[in-house]
Motif scaffolding. Structure first.
Motif, PDB file in Angstrom:
ATOM      1  N   TRP A 197       0.825  -1.058  -0.044  1.00 48.01           N
ATOM      2  CA  TRP A 197      -0.157  -0.056  -0.106  1.00 48.01           C
ATOM      3  C   TRP A 197       0.704   1.131   0.081  1.00 48.01           C
ATOM      4  CZ3 TRP A 197      -4.611   1.104  -1.671  1.00 48.01           C
ATOM      5  CH2 TRP A 197      -5.247   2.401  -1.299  1.00 48.01           C
ATOM      6  N   ALA A 198       2.085   1.221   0.633  1.00 45.31           N
ATOM      7  CA  ALA A 198       3.019   2.425   0.556  1.00 45.31           C
ATOM      8  C   ALA A 198       3.302   2.541  -0.607  1.00 45.31           C
ATOM      9  CB  ALA A 198       4.034   1.949   1.933  1.00 45.31           C
ATOM     10  N   ILE A 199       3.719   1.519  -1.208  1.00 48.52           N
ATOM     11  CA  ILE A 199       4.395   1.854  -2.871  1.00 48.52           C
ATOM     12  C   ILE A 199       3.171   2.262  -3.557  1.00 48.52           C
ATOM     13  CG2 ILE A 199       5.326   0.361  -4.910  1.00 48.52           C
ATOM     14  CD1 ILE A 199       6.189  -1.663  -2.843  1.00 48.52           C
ATOM     15  N   GLN A 200       2.098   1.669  -3.411  1.00 44.11           N
ATOM     16  CA  GLN A 200       1.009   2.377  -4.175  1.00 44.11           C
ATOM     17  C   GLN A 200       0.454   3.792  -4.304  1.00 44.11           C
ATOM     18  OE1 GLN A 200      -1.234  -0.075  -6.498  1.00 44.11           O
ATOM     19  NE2 GLN A 200       1.010  -0.634  -6.397  1.00 44.11           N
ATOM     20  N   THR A 201       0.640   4.061  -3.101  1.00 41.42           N
ATOM     21  CA  THR A 201       0.020   5.554  -2.695  1.00 41.42           C
ATOM     22  C   THR A 201       1.441   6.472  -2.666  1.00 41.42           C
ATOM     23  OG1 THR A 201       0.041   5.038  -0.496  1.00 41.42           O
ATOM     24  CG2 THR A 201      -1.889   4.765  -1.536  1.00 41.42           C
ATOM     25  N   ALA A 202       2.450   6.293  -2.783  1.00 44.10           N
ATOM     26  CA  ALA A 202       3.605   7.067  -2.719  1.00 44.10           C
ATOM     27  C   ALA A 202       3.886   7.759  -4.125  1.00 44.10           C
ATOM     28  CB  ALA A 202       4.927   6.480  -2.242  1.00 44.10           C
ATOM     29  N   ASN A 203       4.012   9.085  -3.795  1.00 41.12           N
ATOM     30  CA  ASN A 203       4.632   9.592  -4.937  1.00 41.12           C
ATOM     31  C   ASN A 203       5.620  10.808  -4.905  1.00 41.12           C
ATOM     32  OD1 ASN A 203       4.966  11.088  -7.477  1.00 41.12           O
ATOM     33  ND2 ASN A 203       3.130  12.385  -7.488  1.00 41.12           N
ATOM     34  N   LEU A 204       6.943  10.348  -4.728  1.00 43.57           N
ATOM     35  CA  LEU A 204       7.945  11.003  -4.362  1.00 43.57           C
ATOM     36  C   LEU A 204       8.665  12.105  -5.312  1.00 43.57           C
ATOM     37  CD1 LEU A 204       9.873   8.286  -2.262  1.00 43.57           C
ATOM     38  CD2 LEU A 204       8.034  10.194  -1.568  1.00 43.57           C
ATOM     39  N   GLN A 205       7.945  12.130  -6.640  1.00 41.28           N
ATOM     40  CA  GLN A 205       8.549  12.795  -7.648  1.00 41.28           C
ATOM     41  C   GLN A 205       8.471  14.436  -7.205  1.00 41.28           C
ATOM     42  OE1 GLN A 205       8.088  12.413 -11.910  1.00 41.28           O
ATOM     43  NE2 GLN A 205       6.894  10.484 -11.374  1.00 41.28           N
ATOM     44  N   PRO A 206       7.688  14.918  -6.487  1.00 40.78           N
ATOM     45  CA  PRO A 206       7.671  16.476  -6.135  1.00 40.78           C
ATOM     46  C   PRO A 206       8.884  16.805  -5.442  1.00 40.78           C
ATOM     47  CG  PRO A 206       5.495  15.642  -6.278  1.00 40.78           C
ATOM     48  CD  PRO A 206       6.156  14.348  -6.452  1.00 40.78           C
ATOM     49  N   GLU A 207       9.404  15.820  -4.645  1.00 39.72           N
ATOM     50  CA  GLU A 207      10.262  16.042  -3.491  1.00 39.72           C
ATOM     51  C   GLU A 207      11.565  15.540  -3.906  1.00 39.72           C
ATOM     52  OE1 GLU A 207       8.310  15.001   0.439  1.00 39.72           O
ATOM     53  OE2 GLU A 207       7.796  13.405  -0.751  1.00 39.72           O
ATOM     54  N   LEU A 208      11.829  14.854  -5.026  1.00 44.71           N
ATOM     55  CA  LEU A 208      13.253  14.400  -5.423  1.00 44.71           C
ATOM     56  C   LEU A 208      14.282  15.315  -5.368  1.00 44.71           C
ATOM     57  CD1 LEU A 208      12.292  11.820  -8.017  1.00 44.71           C
ATOM     58  CD2 LEU A 208      12.930  11.207  -5.704  1.00 44.71           C
ATOM     59  N   SER A 209      13.956  16.788  -5.885  1.00 45.52           N
ATOM     60  CA  SER A 209      14.738  17.800  -5.709  1.00 45.52           C
ATOM     61  C   SER A 209      15.620  18.220  -4.519  1.00 45.52           C
ATOM     62  CB  SER A 209      14.503  19.037  -6.761  1.00 45.52           C
ATOM     63  OG  SER A 209      13.191  19.302  -5.667  1.00 45.52           O
ATOM     64  N   GLN A 210      14.798  17.793  -3.554  1.00 46.70           N
ATOM     65  CA  GLN A 210      15.070  17.912  -2.220  1.00 46.70           C
ATOM     66  C   GLN A 210      16.104  17.053  -1.669  1.00 46.70           C
ATOM     67  OE1 GLN A 210      11.864  18.401   0.602  1.00 46.70           O
ATOM     68  NE2 GLN A 210      10.610  18.826  -1.017  1.00 46.70           N
ATOM     69  N   ILE A 211      16.467  15.837  -2.276  1.00 43.96           N
ATOM     70  CA  ILE A 211      17.691  15.076  -1.948  1.00 43.96           C
ATOM     71  C   ILE A 211      19.026  15.834  -2.180  1.00 43.96           C
ATOM     72  CG2 ILE A 211      18.703  12.585  -2.292  1.00 43.96           C
ATOM     73  CD1 ILE A 211      15.996  11.946  -3.156  1.00 43.96           C
ATOM     74  N   GLN A 212      19.515  15.940  -1.031  1.00 48.62           N
ATOM     75  CA  GLN A 212      21.066  16.473  -1.241  1.00 48.62           C
ATOM     76  C   GLN A 212      22.057  15.607  -1.237  1.00 48.62           C
ATOM     77  OE1 GLN A 212      21.409  19.234   2.242  1.00 48.62           O
ATOM     78  NE2 GLN A 212      19.399  19.852   2.048  1.00 48.62           N
ATOM     79  N   ALA A 213      21.962  14.163  -0.755  1.00 50.10           N
ATOM     80  CA  ALA A 213      23.084  13.410  -0.719  1.00 50.10           C
ATOM     81  C   ALA A 213      23.466  13.008  -2.111  1.00 50.10           C
ATOM     82  CB  ALA A 213      22.750  12.115  -0.044  1.00 50.10           C
ATOM     83  N   PRO A 214      24.785  12.885  -2.314  1.00 51.50           N
ATOM     84  CA  PRO A 214      25.240  12.142  -3.613  1.00 51.50           C
ATOM     85  C   PRO A 214      24.334  10.860  -3.756  1.00 51.50           C
ATOM     86  CG  PRO A 214      27.188  13.098  -2.561  1.00 51.50           C
ATOM     87  CD  PRO A 214      25.833  13.188  -1.609  1.00 51.50           C
ATOM     88  N   THR A 215      24.050  10.652  -4.963  1.00 56.58           N
ATOM     89  CA  THR A 215      23.068   9.356  -5.177  1.00 56.58           C
ATOM     90  C   THR A 215      23.691   8.642  -6.470  1.00 56.58           C
ATOM     91  OG1 THR A 215      21.182  10.513  -4.184  1.00 56.58           O
ATOM     92  CG2 THR A 215      20.658   8.847  -5.558  1.00 56.58           C
ATOM     93  N   LEU A 216      23.556   7.121  -6.171  1.00 55.14           N
ATOM     94  CA  LEU A 216      23.754   6.204  -7.350  1.00 55.14           C
ATOM     95  C   LEU A 216      22.489   5.592  -7.698  1.00 55.14           C
ATOM     96  CD1 LEU A 216      25.618   4.734  -9.222  1.00 55.14           C
ATOM     97  CD2 LEU A 216      26.094   3.112  -7.514  1.00 55.14           C
ATOM     98  N   VAL A 217      22.043   5.610  -8.742  1.00 57.82           N
ATOM     99  CA  VAL A 217      20.887   4.763  -9.259  1.00 57.82           C
ATOM    100  C   VAL A 217      21.389   3.745  -9.844  1.00 57.82           C
ATOM    101  CG1 VAL A 217      18.736   4.925 -10.545  1.00 57.82           C
ATOM    102  CG2 VAL A 217      19.320   6.821  -9.195  1.00 57.82           C
ATOM    103  N   ILE A 218      20.904   2.308  -9.281  1.00 60.64           N
ATOM    104  CA  ILE A 218      21.322   1.020 -10.180  1.00 60.64           C
ATOM    105  C   ILE A 218      20.083   0.653 -10.850  1.00 60.64           C
ATOM    106  CG2 ILE A 218      22.167  -1.271  -9.722  1.00 60.64           C
ATOM    107  CD1 ILE A 218      23.509  -0.132  -7.444  1.00 60.64           C
ATOM    108  N   THR A 219      20.056   0.409 -12.107  1.00 64.61           N
ATOM    109  CA  THR A 219      18.963  -0.313 -12.938  1.00 64.61           C
ATOM    110  C   THR A 219      19.670  -1.751 -13.385  1.00 64.61           C
ATOM    111  OG1 THR A 219      19.564   0.829 -14.706  1.00 64.61           O
ATOM    112  CG2 THR A 219      17.815   1.723 -13.327  1.00 64.61           C
TER     113      THR A 219
END
Length: 272
Positions: A197-219
């Motif tokens: 349910w958390a995954i279904q209802t989450a929408n973090l897109q509007p907040e992604l620009s607030q992430i300050q930590a250097p980030t690695l995205v693995i796909t």
């Protein structure tokens, strides 16, 4: 006796009591502090290859999310899960830590970095996305409804096999398949229901620009659960981000090719 069971015996679960109740976790190593957050059909055992191989250079914790392992339930939103993780981190370490979040755990990791930017040194987001953004009125989509029905109705071993089949490429080795299936078979309905349910209802897109930590995205190019298309908003909107594609792997790269996965984690967290 499975390899997972053997490694777990070497790293038995610990229990900490937080404001919501008990939280169970695996712990190993010394050095750079790292918290590992598993996916929807995982638990702390998902990370035993990392907890073993990276122990010489990293102090690691791998939680059982609320409702998983021996952890008590604690809400059904990404914010609820992130609050538990933040309290857990404060109990484990007073300084900034690195976080590795896979799939569902990636959403929790992002939310921690958004809510408490000073707590996160570096962030690895593995096979994840910013959430599906459904409203409470829309309800869970059919895929998740079917998964929850299966968890309640099927024998646990069959549920685990179905989840492994959906997570892994068709040519995955028998050993990898068994390990992923065995971990998924340990899923508790109350944990999966809340996390789904958390995954279904989450929408973090509007907040992604607030992430300050250097980030690695693995796909992973053979991941049908969270392919690059779903991860693209993370690459577009997180300010300090880089991307690594692990070719030939599906939705459990930490088990499918632990050597490559561990190298990526180590290079990003301490090889800078």
């Amino acid at each position: 006796m499975s390899d997972v069971t053997t490694m777990e015996q070497q790293m038995p679960r610990s229990i900490v009591r937080l404001s919501n109740g008990r939280l169970s976790y695996l712990e190993n190593g010394s050095g750079t502090p790292v918290l590992f957050l598993h996916g929807l059909n995982g638990n702390g055992s998902s990370w035993v290859d990392q907890l073993s191989a990276l122990a010489p250079t990293m102090k690691m914790w791998a939680w059982d999310a609320p409702g998983y392992g021996e952890s008590d339930v604690a809400g059904d939103s990404v914010t609820d899960l992130a609050n538990v993780a933040i309290e857990f981190l404060m109990a484990c370490d007073s300084g900034p830590v690195n976080i590795v979040g896979h799939s569902m755990g990636g959403l929790v990791a992002m939310k921690i970095a958004i809510m408490k930017p000073g707590l996160v040194k570096r962030l690895i987001l593995s096979c994840t996305h910013p959430g599906h953004g459904l409203s409470d009125q829309e309800g869970a989509n059919e895929r998740y409804q079917r998964r929850l029905r299966e968890l309640k109705e099927l024998p646990r071993e069959e549920y685990g096999r179905r989840r492994a089949k959906g997570m892994l490429p068709a040519d995955a080795s028998d050993l990898v398949f068994r390990r992923v299936a065995d971990i998924a078979a340990e899923s508790r309905p109350e944990g999966v229901v809340n996390a789904a349910w958390a995954i279904q209802t989450a929408n973090l897109q509007p907040e992604l620009s607030q992430i300050q930590a250097p980030t690695l995205v693995i796909t992973c190019d053979r991941d049908s659960v969270a392919p690059l298309k779903k991860a693209q908003p993370l690459l577009d909107q997180i300010p300090d981000v880089r991307h690594l594609e692990l070719r030939g792997l599906g939705h459990a790269p930490y088990i499918e090719d632990a050597l490559r996965y561990n190298a990526a984690v180590s290079d990003f967290l301490i090889g800078v």
